[in-house]
Design a protein around this motif. Structure first.
Motif, mmCIF file in Angstrom:
data_model
loop_
_atom_site.group_PDB
_atom_site.id
_atom_site.type_symbol
_atom_site.label_atom_id
_atom_site.label_comp_id
_atom_site.label_asym_id
_atom_site.label_seq_id
_atom_site.Cartn_x
_atom_site.Cartn_y
_atom_site.Cartn_z
ATOM 1 N N PRO A 30 0.837 -1.173 -0.043
ATOM 2 C CA PRO A 30 0.194 0.073 -0.045
ATOM 3 C C PRO A 30 0.919 1.302 0.014
ATOM 4 O O PRO A 30 0.230 2.162 -0.345
ATOM 5 N N ASP A 31 2.031 1.089 0.349
ATOM 6 C CA ASP A 31 3.126 2.152 0.413
ATOM 7 C C ASP A 31 3.523 2.649 -0.968
ATOM 8 O O ASP A 31 4.147 3.670 -1.214
ATOM 9 N N LEU A 32 3.311 1.640 -2.028
ATOM 10 C CA LEU A 32 4.118 1.891 -3.112
ATOM 11 C C LEU A 32 2.721 2.222 -4.146
ATOM 12 O O LEU A 32 1.852 1.414 -4.440
ATOM 13 N N GLU A 33 2.973 3.223 -5.198
ATOM 14 C CA GLU A 33 1.924 3.402 -6.097
ATOM 15 C C GLU A 33 2.154 2.681 -7.285
ATOM 16 O O GLU A 33 3.435 1.991 -7.695
ATOM 17 N N PRO A 34 1.148 1.853 -7.863
ATOM 18 C CA PRO A 34 1.195 1.214 -8.943
ATOM 19 C C PRO A 34 1.945 1.644 -10.139
ATOM 20 O O PRO A 34 1.933 2.879 -10.227
ATOM 21 N N MET A 35 2.629 0.942 -10.879
ATOM 22 C CA MET A 35 3.263 1.524 -11.927
ATOM 23 C C MET A 35 3.162 0.645 -13.099
ATOM 24 O O MET A 35 2.617 -0.283 -13.188
ATOM 25 N N PRO A 36 3.241 1.320 -14.541
ATOM 26 C CA PRO A 36 2.933 0.614 -15.727
ATOM 27 C C PRO A 36 3.622 -0.685 -15.581
ATOM 28 O O PRO A 36 4.976 -1.035 -15.335
ATOM 29 N N ASP A 37 2.937 -1.880 -16.076
ATOM 30 C CA ASP A 37 3.426 -3.342 -16.064
ATOM 31 C C ASP A 37 4.910 -3.260 -16.955
ATOM 32 O O ASP A 37 5.604 -3.891 -16.848
ATOM 33 N N SER A 38 4.773 -2.698 -18.116
ATOM 34 C CA SER A 38 5.716 -2.548 -18.949
ATOM 35 C C SER A 38 7.052 -1.814 -18.717
ATOM 36 O O SER A 38 8.174 -2.031 -19.093
ATOM 37 N N GLU A 39 6.786 -0.811 -17.983
ATOM 38 C CA GLU A 39 7.929 0.086 -17.384
ATOM 39 C C GLU A 39 8.547 0.798 -18.694
ATOM 40 O O GLU A 39 9.643 1.042 -18.508
ATOM 41 N N THR A 40 7.855 0.830 -19.806
ATOM 42 C CA THR A 40 8.471 1.367 -21.138
ATOM 43 C C THR A 40 7.517 2.695 -21.704
ATOM 44 O O THR A 40 6.384 2.630 -21.565
ATOM 45 N N LEU A 41 8.287 3.615 -21.722
ATOM 46 C CA LEU A 41 7.788 4.957 -22.270
ATOM 47 C C LEU A 41 8.746 5.683 -23.173
ATOM 48 O O LEU A 41 10.142 5.277 -23.160
#
Length: 555
Positions: free
Chosen positions: A383-394
């Motif tokens: 709960p202390d970490l915000e969700p991030m993109p699964d691909s981690e690619t941008l």
């Protein structure tokens, strides 16, 4: 992903993600000159023709339903040149004989949709298809010492050194995009550069130089420019060794000098500069990151590259800096890119930042950006970490009108689906987003986009959608008995989309369609009759062995 024949400031934009941009691998052959292209997979950044994809003839039936900027990036390849002087007051004063004459070749080719039936002007080139660089309202030609026009230089030859851009050993062709190399030679050649008005063919200026490198680049306002490589060698005096210094001089569309900068030369790769240019800045490696030095003087900037073990590397093939799973052009829209958490093995995904070139102040970060709908999120349950993109690619694609365009890979398992998201630079707000693909061609009009072919994969055909809402207008469906249309450019007003198709026997042809209705406007065009588009004027132009021809836009 983003391929644009949009405004001149973006003609050469290239983007890639999915791995370090400097990674190398086998590439399919590049098609010839075209508009700039950008893709989201690093090993497949450059657009290539997809001749391997063969289908039945293109269908006009309706089926279900990106911007040269080109971010004008020029590869400054080559390097032994002798300065032949600079134009005086914009070059040689044109005379009446500098206009195309009545002896110019007649055009007897097919009608080109979107353009006038007859050329506005033509140029005889002695049975050679003359090379040309599009400088936005000006077309640049070159003559050799005999007065003959140079034929087009194959950009792919600038990438034939197997160990220059990577350690894979593959000989990599140049990225597809607008023609970027007019001249390249191992030894300096005396040339006369002709700057001709796109509309009339009138000579605006000329420049004589002994050079082995004439390439397309961009200036700080994003306007196209030409970079001329020069080298001076001072022989040994018996005590000191022979010394060679190389310089790149940038000229505008009238042959006026904009600035010059030293360019390091790598003797073991005689046709390459170790530096490249991006919107009037020289791009050099600086340890694990990149240094940006303004051509002609000014404040240099160092690209932010944080995290232990981080590596932010510039790839001259694509004009992009890659770090972990993110990529961005070095300079765009008065800003420069930076990378935080730039270690692919780190605990957090890499973040792209934008900083003001004038002040060095950071003005935007993807860390603060709302992740757009359609991007799959990874949630480890903490709960202390915000969700991030699964691909981690941008990928950062462009900056224009106070907004930044970012492409997010939709999921780790789907390399072909990307989400384009627009953010306001001042507020940081997400203003628009829509589903796109790995490689996108955007119309200069800004209201249409088409899916572009990606090298190394099977291309089943294009999709056209409307911007900014991303509504799909039509798509080619796999298995529908169609020949895939590989789009290469829109006309300036977006009324015609030109592309290539490949017949069953492997023969390539040009095709023109109405991008809104899917109506076929011309088919079986010779490949050399698919016109390039000067976006500043809307004129189309083409080079054939019968000569050069420029066409006014229709209407």
């Amino acid at each position: 992903m983003l391929h644009t024949n949009g405004d001149p400031a973006e003609r050469c934009a290239r983007t890639a993600a999915g791995g370090p941009i400097h990674s190398a691998g086998p590439k399919a052959p590049a098609r010839g000159a075209g508009n700039g292209a950008t893709h989201h997979d690093a090993p497949a950044v450059a657009r290539r023709c997809t001749a391997a994809a063969r289908r039945a003839p293109f269908s006009t039936a309706s089926l279900a339903p990106p911007l040269t900027l080109a971010l004008s990036l020029a590869l400054l390849t080559a390097c032994t040149a002798v300065d032949g002087g600079e134009p005086d007051g914009g070059g040689k004063k044109p005379t009446p004989s500098d206009r195309p004459t009545a002896t110019a070749p007649a055009y007897d080719g097919p009608r080109l949709p979107g353009f006038a039936a007859k050329p506005a002007w033509s140029l005889a080139a002695g049975h050679v298809a003359p090379g040309v660089l599009d400088l936005g309202g000006t077309l640049l030609f070159a003559k050799d010492a005999s007065g003959a026009y140079l034929k087009d230089f194959d950009d792919a030859k600038a990438f034939l050194e197997p160990d220059t851009w990577g350690d894979s050993g593959y000989r990599e062709p140049a990225p597809q995009g607008p023609n970027r190399v007019l001249h390249l030679s191992e030894a300096p050649q005396p040339l006369t550069l002709e700057f001709r008005d796109t509309r009339t063919g009138k000579l605006r200026g000329s420049l004589k130089a002994a050079t082995d490198s004439v390439t397309l680049t961009g200036w700080r306002d994003g306007a196209p420019a030409v970079a001329v490589g020069t080298t001076r060698t001072v022989g040994s005096d018996g005590l000191s060794a022979e010394k060679t210094t190389s310089t790149v001089t940038v000229y505008d569309g009238r042959g006026r000098k904009l600035g010059a900068t030293p360019a390091k030369r790598r003797p073991e790769t005689g046709l390459y500069y170790a530096a490249a240019l991006s919107e009037g800045y020289r791009v050099d490696p600086a340890g694990a990151t990149v240094r940006l030095t303004p051509v002609g003087g000014g404040t240099a900037r160092t690209v932010t590259c944080t995290e232990e073990g981080a590596d932010c590397a510039f790839d001259p093939r694509t004009g992009l800096i890659g770090a972990a799973r993110a990529t961005a052009p070095p300079v765009l829209g008065g800003h420069y890119a930076g990378f935080e958490n730039a270690n692919v093995g780190g605990t957090d995904m890499v973040r792209i930042t934008l900083s003001d070139l004038a002040t060095g102040k950071k003005v935007w970060s993807s860390a603060d950006a709302e992740i757009p709908p359609g991007v799959e999120l990874y949630d480890n349950g903490d709960p202390d970490l915000e969700p991030m993109p699964d691909s981690e690619t941008l990928s950062l694609l462009r900056v224009t009108d106070g907004r930044v365009l970012v492409a997010w890979q939709a999921s780790q398992s789907d390399a072909d689906t990307w989400i384009h998201a627009w953010y306001d630079l001042k507020s940081g707000d997400l203003t628009d987003s829509y589903e796109a693909t790995r490689s996108v061609l955007l119309a200069p009009s800004g209201d249409l986009a088409a899916e572009d072919a990606v090298p190394g994969g099977t291309f089943t055909g294009t999709t056209v959608w409307r911007l900014p809402d991303g509504k799909r207008l039509w798509t080619q469906e796999e298995g529908a008995g169609e020949t895939p249309l590989d789009p290469v450019r829109f006309t300036r007003d977006g009324s015609v989309l030109y592309g290539y198709t490949t017949a069953e026997d492997g023969t390539e042809h040009g095709l023109a369609v109405d991008p809104r209705t899917r109506e076929v406007l011309a088919e079986d065009l010779p490949v050399d009759h698919v016109p390039a588009v000067d976006e500043a004027t809307g004129y189309g132009h083409l080079s054939t062995t019968d000569g050069f021809h420029a066409f006014a836009p229709a209407g």
